[in-house]
Design an enzyme around this catalytic site. Structure first.
Site, PDB file in Angstrom:
ATOM      1  N   CYS A 177       0.780  -1.140   0.263  1.00  0.00           N
ATOM      2  CA  CYS A 177       0.079  -0.259  -0.128  1.00  0.00           C
ATOM      3  C   CYS A 177       1.191   1.043  -0.165  1.00  0.00           C
ATOM      4  O   CYS A 177       0.763   2.822  -0.835  1.00  0.00           O
ATOM      5  CB  CYS A 177      -1.263   0.908   1.035  1.00  0.00           C
ATOM      6  SG  CYS A 177      -1.976  -1.610   1.261  1.00  0.00           S
ATOM      7  N   HIS A 181       0.868   4.930  -1.435  1.00  0.00           N
ATOM      8  CA  HIS A 181       0.203   6.102  -0.613  1.00  0.00           C
ATOM      9  C   HIS A 181       1.195   6.766   0.101  1.00  0.00           C
ATOM     10  O   HIS A 181       1.057   6.685   1.483  1.00  0.00           O
ATOM     11  CB  HIS A 181      -0.874   5.668  -0.005  1.00  0.00           C
ATOM     12  CG  HIS A 181      -1.951   5.391  -1.017  1.00  0.00           C
ATOM     13  ND1 HIS A 181      -2.680   5.812  -1.493  1.00  0.00           N
ATOM     14  CD2 HIS A 181      -2.797   4.164  -1.811  1.00  0.00           C
ATOM     15  CE1 HIS A 181      -3.185   6.097  -2.676  1.00  0.00           C
ATOM     16  NE2 HIS A 181      -3.208   4.380  -3.073  1.00  0.00           N
ATOM     17  N   CYS A 229      -7.618  -1.983  -4.505  1.00  0.00           N
ATOM     18  CA  CYS A 229      -6.685  -1.852  -4.315  1.00  0.00           C
ATOM     19  C   CYS A 229      -5.652  -2.650  -4.247  1.00  0.00           C
ATOM     20  O   CYS A 229      -4.330  -2.844  -4.672  1.00  0.00           O
ATOM     21  CB  CYS A 229      -6.182  -0.415  -2.579  1.00  0.00           C
ATOM     22  SG  CYS A 229      -6.587   1.118  -3.043  1.00  0.00           S
TER      23      CYS A 229
END
Length: 268
Positions: A177, A181, A229
């Protein structure tokens, strides 16, 4: 540097400036597009349907969800979402909103788990009751500040587990992730990628889900967002309403602490 070198530098500088200008222009146009649609967000239709489903008698026990305790007492939806995920003593675990709804549908209405989790995400011609109910409940926290609790040991553990998941690298592309991000200024195509480790970015990102996706013509929940995602990272599809997704949600929600909730929102 000779004249040929100067020309190459000038061309490269011009191209970089043009690219940056194009990106800024595209970002501005997307912002304008969202603003044009904001006054008539179709998510309002999901909110209304969700309220009807919340109050409708259903399941083998033929009762509504109005006695479902989302953390603030049976039936209280106002301000509930900004304090989720949280530990629920009756379940003995930390739950996010969608996990809690499954719990209530099973224990209050008498549905089986299969029935309670049927069609979590809408598809063409197949609307999702869950997305509608989530739209209604989350809208009841609009304008309130995120205040996800981490006082209980289980809440602390969920946060730490979510943090590990956020930074865990795997899959065909060795992504996590944090790959998309965890750094400022990243983007994919025309979409800016918020740095969730930056408090302001985390607040802006988390407080605008669920959202009506114009490209899909549906309201999509946080569960759907995270599912997508993982798909883009080429990870295995996570189980719907799994403890792993709740832990990751806990990490994201806590990072957004203090942010003013403003959803269901509108996204491209």
């Amino acid at each position: 540097m000779n004249w040929k070198g100067l020309i190459l530098v000038a061309i490269a500088t011009s191209a970089t400036a043009a690219s940056a200008s194009a990106q800024t222009s595209a970002t501005d146009e997307i912002a304008k597009y969202r603003q044009m649609l904001a006054d008539g967000n179709p998510a309002e239709l999901w909110e209304m349907r969700g309220e009807e489903l919340w109050k409708k008698n259903a399941g083998p026990k033929n009762v509504s969800l109005e006695q479902c305790d989302l953390g603030k007492g049976p039936g209280v939806v106002k301000g509930a979402y900004v304090e989720l995920p949280r530990y629920f003593k009756d379940a003995g675990k930390v739950m996010d909103l969608e996990q809690r709804l499954i719990h209530c549908r099973m224990n209050l209405q008498g549905l089986s788990r299969e029935e309670a989790t049927k069609q979590p995400f809408a598809a063409q011609g197949k609307p999702s009751d869950i997305e509608a109910i989530v739209s209604y409940i989350t809208a009841e926290s609009r304008g309130m500040k995120m205040a996800t609790p981490t006082d209980h040991p289980a809440e602390k553990a969920a946060y730490e587990a979510g943090k590990k998941i956020f930074f865990y690298r795997a899959g065909a592309h060795d992504f996590s992730c944090a790959t998309c991000h965890g750094t400022d200024g990243q983007r994919i195509r025309l979409q800016e990628l918020p740095n969730i480790l930056n408090k302001a970015n985390a607040q802006a990102a988390y407080t605008t889900w669920p959202a009506y996706r114009v490209s899909q013509g549906e309201v999509r929940t946080m569960q759907h967002r995270l599912n997508d995602c993982f798909r883009q990272q080429r990870f295995p599809e996570p189980g719907y309403a799994s403890d792993a997704i709740t832990a990751l949600t806990m990490f994201l929600a806590k990072n957004a602490e203090g942010g003013v909730y403003n959803a269901p929102a509108l996204k491209r």
